[in-house]
Design a protein around this motif. Structure first.
Motif, PDB file in Angstrom:
ATOM      1  N   ASP A   1       5.100  -2.893   9.720  1.00 49.60           N
ATOM      2  CA  ASP A   1       4.224  -2.594   9.583  1.00 49.60           C
ATOM      3  C   ASP A   1       4.766  -2.135   7.404  1.00 49.60           C
ATOM      4  O   ASP A   1       3.770  -2.927   6.758  1.00 49.60           O
ATOM      5  N   ILE A   2       5.753  -1.672   7.730  1.00 48.99           N
ATOM      6  CA  ILE A   2       6.389  -1.585   5.695  1.00 48.99           C
ATOM      7  C   ILE A   2       6.559  -2.984   5.256  1.00 48.99           C
ATOM      8  O   ILE A   2       6.136  -2.681   4.049  1.00 48.99           O
ATOM      9  N   LEU A   3       7.362  -3.830   6.342  1.00 45.31           N
ATOM     10  CA  LEU A   3       8.135  -4.992   5.852  1.00 45.31           C
ATOM     11  C   LEU A   3       6.745  -5.701   5.808  1.00 45.31           C
ATOM     12  O   LEU A   3       7.351  -6.654   4.526  1.00 45.31           O
ATOM     13  N   ILE A   4       5.862  -6.002   5.966  1.00 43.21           N
ATOM     14  CA  ILE A   4       5.440  -6.829   6.274  1.00 43.21           C
ATOM     15  C   ILE A   4       3.945  -6.332   5.093  1.00 43.21           C
ATOM     16  O   ILE A   4       3.737  -6.711   4.430  1.00 43.21           O
ATOM     17  N   LYS A   5       3.288  -5.122   4.705  1.00 37.97           N
ATOM     18  CA  LYS A   5       2.429  -4.571   4.402  1.00 37.97           C
ATOM     19  C   LYS A   5       2.316  -4.451   2.397  1.00 37.97           C
ATOM     20  O   LYS A   5       1.649  -4.718   1.263  1.00 37.97           O
ATOM     21  N   ASN A   6       3.892  -4.094   2.279  1.00 33.23           N
ATOM     22  CA  ASN A   6       4.112  -3.695   1.353  1.00 33.23           C
ATOM     23  C   ASN A   6       5.468  -4.422   0.025  1.00 33.23           C
ATOM     24  O   ASN A   6       6.064  -4.917   1.264  1.00 33.23           O
ATOM     25  N   ASP A   7       5.141  -4.201  -1.200  1.00 34.10           N
ATOM     26  CA  ASP A   7       6.119  -5.334  -2.059  1.00 34.10           C
ATOM     27  C   ASP A   7       7.191  -4.242  -1.864  1.00 34.10           C
ATOM     28  O   ASP A   7       7.213  -3.006  -2.944  1.00 34.10           O
ATOM     29  N   LEU A   8       8.092  -4.319  -1.468  1.00 32.74           N
ATOM     30  CA  LEU A   8       9.396  -3.379  -1.706  1.00 32.74           C
ATOM     31  C   LEU A   8      10.388  -3.449  -2.857  1.00 32.74           C
ATOM     32  O   LEU A   8      11.543  -2.880  -2.639  1.00 32.74           O
ATOM     33  N   THR A   9      10.019  -4.345  -3.406  1.00 32.00           N
ATOM     34  CA  THR A   9      11.158  -4.856  -4.252  1.00 32.00           C
ATOM     35  C   THR A   9      11.592  -4.053  -5.842  1.00 32.00           C
ATOM     36  O   THR A   9      12.354  -4.063  -6.568  1.00 32.00           O
ATOM     37  N   LYS A  10      10.734  -3.058  -6.402  1.00 28.47           N
ATOM     38  CA  LYS A  10      10.713  -1.817  -6.857  1.00 28.47           C
ATOM     39  C   LYS A  10      10.986  -0.151  -6.384  1.00 28.47           C
ATOM     40  O   LYS A  10      11.506  -0.006  -6.990  1.00 28.47           O
ATOM     41  N   SER A  11      11.766  -0.429  -4.972  1.00 30.41           N
ATOM     42  CA  SER A  11      12.365   0.598  -4.397  1.00 30.41           C
ATOM     43  C   SER A  11      13.757   0.512  -4.729  1.00 30.41           C
ATOM     44  O   SER A  11      14.446  -0.855  -4.581  1.00 30.41           O
ATOM     45  N   LYS A  12      14.636   1.355  -4.890  1.00 31.37           N
ATOM     46  CA  LYS A  12      15.577   1.770  -4.764  1.00 31.37           C
ATOM     47  C   LYS A  12      16.191   2.176  -3.085  1.00 31.37           C
ATOM     48  O   LYS A  12      14.812   2.094  -2.108  1.00 31.37           O
ATOM     49  N   ASP A  13      17.564   2.157  -2.300  1.00 26.82           N
ATOM     50  CA  ASP A  13      18.241   2.582  -1.688  1.00 26.82           C
ATOM     51  C   ASP A  13      17.311   3.925  -1.888  1.00 26.82           C
ATOM     52  O   ASP A  13      16.857   4.372  -0.314  1.00 26.82           O
ATOM     53  N   THR A  14      17.351   4.662  -2.097  1.00 21.04           N
ATOM     54  CA  THR A  14      16.853   6.421  -2.386  1.00 21.04           C
ATOM     55  C   THR A  14      15.216   6.672  -2.311  1.00 21.04           C
ATOM     56  O   THR A  14      15.112   7.642  -2.054  1.00 21.04           O
ATOM     57  N   SER A  15      14.390   5.529  -2.406  1.00 16.72           N
ATOM     58  CA  SER A  15      13.047   5.515  -2.080  1.00 16.72           C
ATOM     59  C   SER A  15      12.173   5.220  -0.564  1.00 16.72           C
ATOM     60  O   SER A  15      11.558   5.819  -0.327  1.00 16.72           O
ATOM     61  N   PHE A  16      13.805   5.294   0.180  1.00 15.49           N
ATOM     62  CA  PHE A  16      13.379   5.618   1.945  1.00 15.49           C
ATOM     63  C   PHE A  16      14.009   6.835   2.109  1.00 15.49           C
ATOM     64  O   PHE A  16      15.493   7.004   1.935  1.00 15.49           O
ATOM     65  N   ILE A  17      13.465   7.682   3.698  1.00  8.82           N
ATOM     66  CA  ILE A  17      13.932   8.328   4.087  1.00  8.82           C
ATOM     67  C   ILE A  17      13.779   7.916   5.513  1.00  8.82           C
ATOM     68  O   ILE A  17      13.102   7.432   5.928  1.00  8.82           O
TER      69      ILE A  17
END
Length: 256
Positions: free
Chosen positions: A60-76
């Motif tokens: 759902d995160i892959l589909i719904k969210n624009d991840l282009t502003k996230s860094k690798d450290t934006s994920f836990i």
């Protein structure tokens, strides 16, 4: 699924992979990766699950969210999945702190891992904080004196539960009790539990399983939203309060 093409390219770049290397890892033709990234086709359900497992990010995160502003450290890491943990910044690229309001604190239990919920929270900037991800939480009740109800505790996110230190205070998000602020004794190794202790001795300590804990935030600073009454600031009142907590303050006794 308009975000998926940008997300696949971005996540691939975060891993420093070429299209060829990603295709090889996923055991698909390179042309398929190219087609996804250029928006000429969209991955089917089977491919979305494959991408989800590969990048360790929920579908759902892959589909719904624009991840282009996230860094690798934006994920836990949560279990075997990585959950988007957005670090918001201002125009100077300085980290902003989300503030969980009193009225929304009950809803935090259901929205804590939803980027859209977190994005809607008000934000402040405290430039003196140490590095790390911080969030501000409202205090309820009088179990952690001298903090008053209505104060805010700013906490630093703790990803590795091995970093929980005895006798420090933390904000915890728990399955059964919601959001609590307590002093902690760590018994994870011995009993897979944490002992939660109130600084106000009128409240008894209690133990919870670490499996009930969804988030842990280590105390960094507090923000008072109420002015102290003049009687509360008298040395005698401060001594009485600390003595009720089992603390002896000889220096203050001499002043009084």
């Amino acid at each position: 699924m308009e975000n998926i093409q940008k997300n696949i390219r971005h996540l691939r770049n975060l891993k420093s992979l070429t299209q060829e290397e990603l295709a090889e890892d996923l055991k698909v033709p390179r042309s398929r990766i190219s087609s996804y990234e250029e928006g000429r086709s969209a991955p089917n359900i089977k491919m979305l699950v494959l991408l989800s497992n590969y990048f360790k990010i929920p579908v759902d995160i892959l589909i719904k969210n624009d991840l282009t502003k996230s860094k690798d450290t934006s994920f836990i890491e949560v279990g075997n999945k990585r959950v988007l943990f957005p670090i918001t910044v201002d125009e100077s690229n300085e980290n902003l702190i989300e503030v969980v309001p009193v009225k929304a604190s009950a809803g935090y239990l259901s929205g804590y891992d939803d980027p859209e919920y977190i994005e809607q929270l008000q934000k402040i900037k405290l430039p003196f904080l140490p590095t790390g991800k911080h969030r501000a939480f409202p205090i309820k009740g009088d179990s952690m004196l001298p903090l008053k109800e209505g104060s805010y505790v700013v906490g630093k996110f703790i990803e590795d539960r091995k970093d929980i230190t005895d006798n420090k205070t933390y904000v915890l998000l728990t399955l059964n009790d919601g959001m609590v602020y307590k002093r902690i004794n760590n018994s994870i190794k011995e009993r897979n539990t944490l002992l939660l202790i109130s600084d106000n001795p009128l409240y008894q300590p209690y133990e919870i399983s670490i499996d009930e804990v969804l988030e842990i935030w280590e105390y960094t600073c507090s923000i008072n939203t109420q002015e102290y009454d003049k009687d509360e600031l008298k040395i005698s009142s401060i001594i009485t309060m600390f003595n009720s907590l089992g603390v002896e303050l000889e220096a203050l006794k001499n002043i009084s």
